[in-house]
Design a protein around this motif. Sequence first.
Motif, short mmCIF file in Angstrom:
data_model
loop_
_atom_site.label_atom_id
_atom_site.label_comp_id
_atom_site.label_asym_id
_atom_site.label_seq_id
_atom_site.Cartn_x
_atom_site.Cartn_y
_atom_site.Cartn_z
N MET A 40 0.85 -1.20 0.00
CA MET A 40 0.00 0.00 0.00
C MET A 40 0.89 1.25 0.00
SD MET A 40 -3.38 -0.67 2.30
CE MET A 40 -4.11 0.80 1.57
N ASP A 41 1.77 1.36 -1.00
CA ASP A 41 2.69 2.49 -1.02
C ASP A 41 2.01 3.79 -1.44
OD1 ASP A 41 2.30 1.57 -3.56
OD2 ASP A 41 4.41 1.47 -4.11
N GLU A 42 0.71 3.73 -1.79
CA GLU A 42 -0.04 4.96 -1.99
C GLU A 42 -0.01 5.84 -0.75
OE1 GLU A 42 -1.51 1.97 -4.81
OE2 GLU A 42 -1.35 1.99 -2.63
N LEU A 43 0.20 5.22 0.42
CA LEU A 43 0.18 5.97 1.68
C LEU A 43 1.40 6.87 1.85
CD1 LEU A 43 -1.00 3.12 4.08
CD2 LEU A 43 -2.40 4.94 3.10
N VAL A 44 2.50 6.55 1.15
CA VAL A 44 3.72 7.34 1.36
C VAL A 44 4.29 7.97 0.10
CG1 VAL A 44 4.47 6.09 3.42
CG2 VAL A 44 5.15 5.26 1.19
N ARG A 45 3.87 7.52 -1.08
CA ARG A 45 4.48 8.08 -2.29
C ARG A 45 4.29 9.58 -2.39
NH1 ARG A 45 2.61 4.99 -7.41
NH2 ARG A 45 1.70 3.44 -6.05
N SER A 46 3.12 10.08 -1.98
CA SER A 46 2.86 11.51 -2.06
C SER A 46 3.72 12.30 -1.08
CB SER A 46 1.38 11.80 -1.77
OG SER A 46 1.05 11.37 -0.47
N LEU A 47 4.26 11.64 -0.02
CA LEU A 47 5.10 12.34 0.94
C LEU A 47 6.47 12.67 0.36
CD1 LEU A 47 4.39 10.17 4.13
CD2 LEU A 47 3.27 12.29 3.44
N ASP A 48 6.83 12.02 -0.75
CA ASP A 48 8.13 12.26 -1.37
C ASP A 48 8.02 13.10 -2.63
OD1 ASP A 48 10.93 11.93 -1.36
OD2 ASP A 48 10.80 10.34 -2.87
N GLY A 49 6.90 13.80 -2.75
CA GLY A 49 6.73 14.70 -3.87
C GLY A 49 6.08 14.08 -5.09
N GLY A 50 5.79 12.78 -5.05
CA GLY A 50 5.12 12.14 -6.16
C GLY A 50 3.62 12.28 -6.03
N THR A 51 2.88 11.63 -6.90
CA THR A 51 1.42 11.63 -6.81
C THR A 51 0.96 10.21 -6.56
OG1 THR A 51 1.24 11.33 -9.20
CG2 THR A 51 1.17 13.58 -8.38
N LYS A 52 -0.12 10.06 -5.84
CA LYS A 52 -0.65 8.74 -5.58
C LYS A 52 -1.11 8.12 -6.88
CE LYS A 52 -1.87 9.87 -0.86
NZ LYS A 52 -2.89 9.98 0.17
N TYR A 53 -1.02 6.78 -6.93
CA TYR A 53 -1.44 5.97 -8.07
C TYR A 53 -0.40 5.89 -9.17
CZ TYR A 53 -5.95 6.13 -5.96
OH TYR A 53 -6.98 6.03 -5.08
N GLY A 54 0.87 6.21 -8.90
CA GLY A 54 1.88 5.88 -9.90
C GLY A 54 2.39 7.07 -10.67
N TRP A 55 3.25 6.75 -11.61
CA TRP A 55 4.04 7.79 -12.25
C TRP A 55 3.66 7.96 -13.71
CZ3 TRP A 55 6.76 9.98 -8.44
CH2 TRP A 55 6.94 9.21 -7.29
N SER A 56 2.95 7.04 -14.28
CA SER A 56 2.47 7.17 -15.66
C SER A 56 1.30 6.22 -15.84
CB SER A 56 3.58 6.84 -16.66
OG SER A 56 3.96 5.48 -16.54
N ILE A 57 0.59 6.39 -16.93
CA ILE A 57 -0.55 5.51 -17.18
C ILE A 57 -0.08 4.08 -17.37
CG2 ILE A 57 -2.36 4.96 -18.85
CD1 ILE A 57 -2.84 7.87 -19.23
N TYR A 100 0.63 -4.52 -13.52
CA TYR A 100 0.82 -3.73 -14.73
C TYR A 100 -0.46 -2.93 -14.98
CZ TYR A 100 2.02 -2.18 -19.37
OH TYR A 100 2.31 -1.39 -20.46
N ARG A 101 -0.32 -1.61 -14.94
CA ARG A 101 -1.48 -0.73 -15.06
C ARG A 101 -1.74 -0.38 -16.52
NH1 ARG A 101 -1.82 3.56 -10.56
NH2 ARG A 101 -2.36 1.63 -9.52
N PHE A 102 -2.92 -0.80 -17.04
CA PHE A 102 -3.30 -0.50 -18.41
C PHE A 102 -3.89 0.90 -18.53
CE2 PHE A 102 -3.57 -5.15 -18.09
CZ PHE A 102 -2.77 -5.51 -19.15
N THR A 103 -4.64 1.30 -17.51
CA THR A 103 -5.25 2.62 -17.45
C THR A 103 -5.07 3.13 -16.03
OG1 THR A 103 -7.46 1.95 -16.69
CG2 THR A 103 -7.02 1.76 -19.07
N PRO A 104 -5.45 4.38 -15.73
CA PRO A 104 -5.34 4.84 -14.35
C PRO A 104 -6.14 4.01 -13.36
CG PRO A 104 -5.60 6.71 -15.82
CD PRO A 104 -5.81 5.48 -16.66
N GLN A 105 -7.14 3.24 -13.84
CA GLN A 105 -7.98 2.47 -12.92
C GLN A 105 -7.79 0.97 -13.02
OE1 GLN A 105 -11.55 5.07 -14.16
NE2 GLN A 105 -12.16 4.36 -12.12
N TRP A 106 -7.43 0.44 -14.18
CA TRP A 106 -7.37 -1.01 -14.38
C TRP A 106 -5.94 -1.52 -14.39
CZ3 TRP A 106 -11.15 -4.49 -14.12
CH2 TRP A 106 -12.47 -4.05 -14.29
#
Length: 353
Positions: A40-57, A100-106
């Motif tokens: 569940m790294d969504e909990l900390v990725r934003s603390l390092d200046g990134g955005t939750k849910y990854g870095w690209s589609i 492997y993320r195909f879209t922002p949701q799937w």
Amino acid sequence: MIKDKRRMWLTAALAIAAFAGEDRASAQGCVAAHSNQRSMDELVRSLDGGTKYGWSIHNLTVDIGYRMFNSNKYFIGDEEIARPNAIRNHQNIFDMGVEYRFTPQWSFIADVPVFDGSRNQLYPPTGVFQVSGIGDITLGAQRWIFRPPTEFGGDVAVSASVKIPTGINNATGSALYKGQVVKATADQSMQPGDGGWGLMLATQGYKSMWTRADLYGQAQYLFNPRDTNGVLTFRSQPGQSVMSVTDQYLYRLGVSQGVPKLRGVALSLGVRGEGVPVRDLLGASNGFRRPGSVISLDPGLMVNVRRTTLSVNGPWALRRDRPPSVPELANNTKNGDAFFADYTVLVGLSHHF
């Protein structure tokens, strides 16, 4: 109005993640619950200046998990019993997960567990069993309910995976039985696989609370419709001569808090439950199994550096229980027993490519 509906769905899903399976038995140690939690790294990725849910589609995430415990506390029901000669069941469970993320949701998700364990079995057949091997692989799909990034600082993911019986379920070892050295079946908790096809349903979610803090929840349930797998157990108790193919479950609920003045570092505290139920939700529940439950206090640490997240958790058992199995209930035999661990060490490393 839209925001209110989103909050309602998020709250409901977090409640499911917190309480799914709470009225069923769960456990670790002698009880064969090998499921690992997803990162569940969504909990900390934003603390390092990134955005939750990854870095690209189109992004690939690889998770490497490690779980270790040593069960040596003897329980009948929820009562610990002192024993001069304790069975020591030491287990190391590694897990490689791919998303492997195909879209922002799937996303496509897959998990490959690797099991390594040892057990000094004191009852016939008597011996020290060492078992290693790949466990049952799961393949599936995950979907975040709301398209990220969300306006209300949270989201919920749901997933479904097929469990493929790739793991060995009839591992044996040399043991002493009736005065002779024989090849005996290792205990059920030592088997990397269970011999049945299954369905894993899971959910995870989080919701921003106050500054740098999130409420998080996870839950998963493994449905195993197959009754027994035909592997002999060497047990003489009525109805326990072959191994049962059991359901398993896991749930977590807690709060994660970013550490002030430490970029990308968060501490968490929650409750964790896991185990094997007395009766499966689908199919019969005959054969030998050790149903049981462990509820633990679950402190944790997460550290994020760019695209890599390290997580460490140390669940400490608060309550352990080993209720009677279906054959024990049907034959009115004495309540079964199990050995449990005081604590578990969980380490995860997640990297986004």
